[in-house]
Design an enzyme around this catalytic site. Structure first.
Site, PDB file in Angstrom:
ATOM      1  N   LYS A  63      17.090   3.654   0.764  1.00 27.01           N
ATOM      2  CA  LYS A  63      17.901   3.457   1.974  1.00 27.01           C
ATOM      3  C   LYS A  63      19.043   2.518   1.602  1.00 27.01           C
ATOM      4  O   LYS A  63      18.999   1.319   1.902  1.00 27.01           O
ATOM      5  CB  LYS A  63      17.030   2.771   3.041  1.00 27.01           C
ATOM      6  N   PHE A  77      13.818   4.196  10.321  1.00 24.03           N
ATOM      7  CA  PHE A  77      12.478   3.771   9.921  1.00 24.03           C
ATOM      8  C   PHE A  77      11.619   5.009   9.734  1.00 24.03           C
ATOM      9  O   PHE A  77      11.470   5.816  10.653  1.00 24.03           O
ATOM     10  CB  PHE A  77      11.853   2.823  10.952  1.00 24.03           C
ATOM     11  N   ASP A 134       3.895   3.357   6.363  1.00 27.58           N
ATOM     12  CA  ASP A 134       3.216   3.090   7.636  1.00 27.58           C
ATOM     13  C   ASP A 134       4.097   2.417   8.664  1.00 27.58           C
ATOM     14  O   ASP A 134       5.164   1.877   8.354  1.00 27.58           O
ATOM     15  CB  ASP A 134       2.023   2.159   7.392  1.00 27.58           C
ATOM     16  N   ARG A 193       0.240   6.621   7.620  1.00 21.27           N
ATOM     17  CA  ARG A 193       0.280   6.793   6.162  1.00 21.27           C
ATOM     18  C   ARG A 193      -0.202   8.175   5.752  1.00 21.27           C
ATOM     19  O   ARG A 193       0.187   8.705   4.722  1.00 21.27           O
ATOM     20  CB  ARG A 193      -0.606   5.756   5.464  1.00 21.27           C
ATOM     21  N   LYS A 249       0.817  -1.205   0.000  1.00 18.93           N
ATOM     22  CA  LYS A 249       0.000   0.000   0.000  1.00 18.93           C
ATOM     23  C   LYS A 249       0.849   1.252   0.000  1.00 18.93           C
ATOM     24  O   LYS A 249       0.379   2.342  -0.274  1.00 18.93           O
ATOM     25  CB  LYS A 249      -0.870   0.028   1.277  1.00 18.93           C
ATOM     26  N   GLY A 250       2.125   1.116   0.319  1.00 19.34           N
ATOM     27  CA  GLY A 250       2.972   2.268   0.624  1.00 19.34           C
ATOM     28  C   GLY A 250       3.060   3.346  -0.446  1.00 19.34           C
ATOM     29  O   GLY A 250       3.321   4.497  -0.146  1.00 19.34           O
ATOM     30  N   ASP A 298      14.555  -0.633   0.396  1.00 19.89           N
ATOM     31  CA  ASP A 298      15.259  -0.868   1.656  1.00 19.89           C
ATOM     32  C   ASP A 298      16.262  -2.005   1.434  1.00 19.89           C
ATOM     33  O   ASP A 298      17.379  -1.763   0.984  1.00 19.89           O
ATOM     34  CB  ASP A 298      14.199  -1.202   2.710  1.00 19.89           C
ATOM     35  N   GLU A 309       7.454   2.582  -6.461  1.00 21.11           N
ATOM     36  CA  GLU A 309       7.712   2.081  -5.093  1.00 21.11           C
ATOM     37  C   GLU A 309       7.829   3.245  -4.122  1.00 21.11           C
ATOM     38  O   GLU A 309       8.347   4.302  -4.475  1.00 21.11           O
ATOM     39  CB  GLU A 309       9.042   1.320  -5.074  1.00 21.11           C
TER      40      GLU A 309
HETATM   41  P1  IMP Z   1      12.542  -4.018   0.766  1.00 18.64           P
HETATM   42  O1  IMP Z   1      12.012  -5.230   0.094  1.00 18.64           O
HETATM   43  O2  IMP Z   1      13.302  -4.372   2.006  1.00 18.64           O
HETATM   44  O3  IMP Z   1      13.323  -3.109  -0.151  1.00 18.64           O
HETATM   45  O4  IMP Z   1      11.341  -3.202   1.354  1.00 18.64           O
HETATM   46  C1  IMP Z   1      10.387  -2.666   0.588  1.00 18.64           C
HETATM   47  C2  IMP Z   1       9.149  -2.368   1.389  1.00 18.64           C
HETATM   48  O5  IMP Z   1       9.350  -2.364   2.795  1.00 18.64           O
HETATM   49  C3  IMP Z   1       8.718  -0.979   1.037  1.00 18.64           C
HETATM   50  O6  IMP Z   1       7.907  -0.974  -0.103  1.00 18.64           O
HETATM   51  C4  IMP Z   1       7.995  -0.550   2.291  1.00 18.64           C
HETATM   52  O7  IMP Z   1       6.639  -0.903   2.220  1.00 18.64           O
HETATM   53  C5  IMP Z   1       8.661  -1.306   3.413  1.00 18.64           C
HETATM   54  N1  IMP Z   1       9.632  -0.436   4.108  1.00 18.64           N
HETATM   55  C6  IMP Z   1      10.977  -0.467   4.040  1.00 18.64           C
HETATM   56  N2  IMP Z   1      11.542   0.480   4.826  1.00 18.64           N
HETATM   57  C7  IMP Z   1      10.510   1.131   5.392  1.00 18.64           C
HETATM   58  C8  IMP Z   1      10.429   2.266   6.287  1.00 18.64           C
HETATM   59  O8  IMP Z   1      11.426   2.863   6.723  1.00 18.64           O
HETATM   60  N3  IMP Z   1       9.180   2.646   6.631  1.00 18.64           N
HETATM   61  C9  IMP Z   1       8.051   2.036   6.194  1.00 18.64           C
HETATM   62  N4  IMP Z   1       8.083   1.003   5.338  1.00 18.64           N
HETATM   63  C10 IMP Z   1       9.297   0.553   4.943  1.00 18.64           C
END
Ligand code: IMP
Length: 189
Positions: A145, A166, A173, A179, A57-58, A117, A113
């Site tokens: 990040k 974070f 969220d 959000r 949903k982000g 992260d 996206e």
């Molecule tokens: P990744 O697969 O670890 O790159 O993470 C991707 C998803 O993790 C993002 O689309 C976010 O929904 C969630 N996410 C990663 N870091 C954060 C953060 O700092 N705050 C909130 N959601 C995060």
């Protein structure tokens, strides 16, 4: 409150301050960067219909602003993905919870996206969507990040590079809350 459709002022948004969130990127900076990214992506892709694929949903607020900044012909699709399950650390398991509604074969696609992260989600989605034979597949992330990367992946367009904190707000969220903050803030318990 006035319901006059010609009125030009809107009431100020309610203040939101529970003591856990500190502003990292203001609403104004987010708006300016999203507008610039929309223009940059449109200039790069040219005058073609762009199928934006928002990762739920982000990305829903970023997507809403970005599609308006892109101008021209735009289709909106969404993919439901879950990888966090309510905590502040990824489980490392990416799961599609809702698939696209329409085929994207032959479309110029843009994965939208909220944040990259570990990179696991973007990497997974890129492979997943490339298999559907789009004409082109680009990626945009509002936040990056890089300090937490587990797979070597980078979005083609990045709004802001941020430290390993974070963050919440503007669609992001913590346990489904925050959000609706109009800025991006660092959450501390
Ligand atoms: P990744 O697969 O670890 O790159 O993470 C991707 C998803 O993790 C993002 O689309 C976010 O929904 C969630 N996410 C990663 N870091 C954060 C953060 O700092 N705050 C909130 N959601 C995060």
């Amino acid at each position: 409150m006035s319901d006059d459709p010609t009125a030009t002022t809107s009431p100020p948004p309610p203040r939101y301050d529970d003591g856990h969130v500190q502003v990292l990127i203001s609403q104004e900076r987010v708006a300016a960067r999203v507008a610039a990214m929309g223009a940059e992506i449109r200039a790069e892709l040219g005058d073609v219909p762009i199928t934006c694929i928002g990762v739920l949903k982000g990305s829903f607020i970023f997507m809403a602003d970005l599609v308006r900044a892109l101008g021209g012909q735009v289709r909106c699709e969404f993919l439901g993905v879950s990888s966090y399950h309510g905590g502040t650390r990824s489980t490392g398991v990416v799961r599609i919870t809702e698939d696209l509604r329409h085929p994207i074969e032959g479309h110029h696609c843009l994965i939208v996206e909220d944040i990259v992260d570990t990179g696991l989600t973007l990497d997974y989605l890129h492979h997943f969507l490339a298999g559907r034979k789009p004409a082109s597949l680009r990626t945009v992330a509002l936040l990056d990040k890089p300090g937490r990367r587990e797979v070597d992946v980078k979005a083609d367009h990045v709004g802001f590079t941020i430290p390993d904190e974070f963050v919440v707000g503007y669609g992001l969220d913590l346990g489904e809350l925050y959000r609706n903050l109009p800025f991006i803030g660092v959450y501390s318990p």
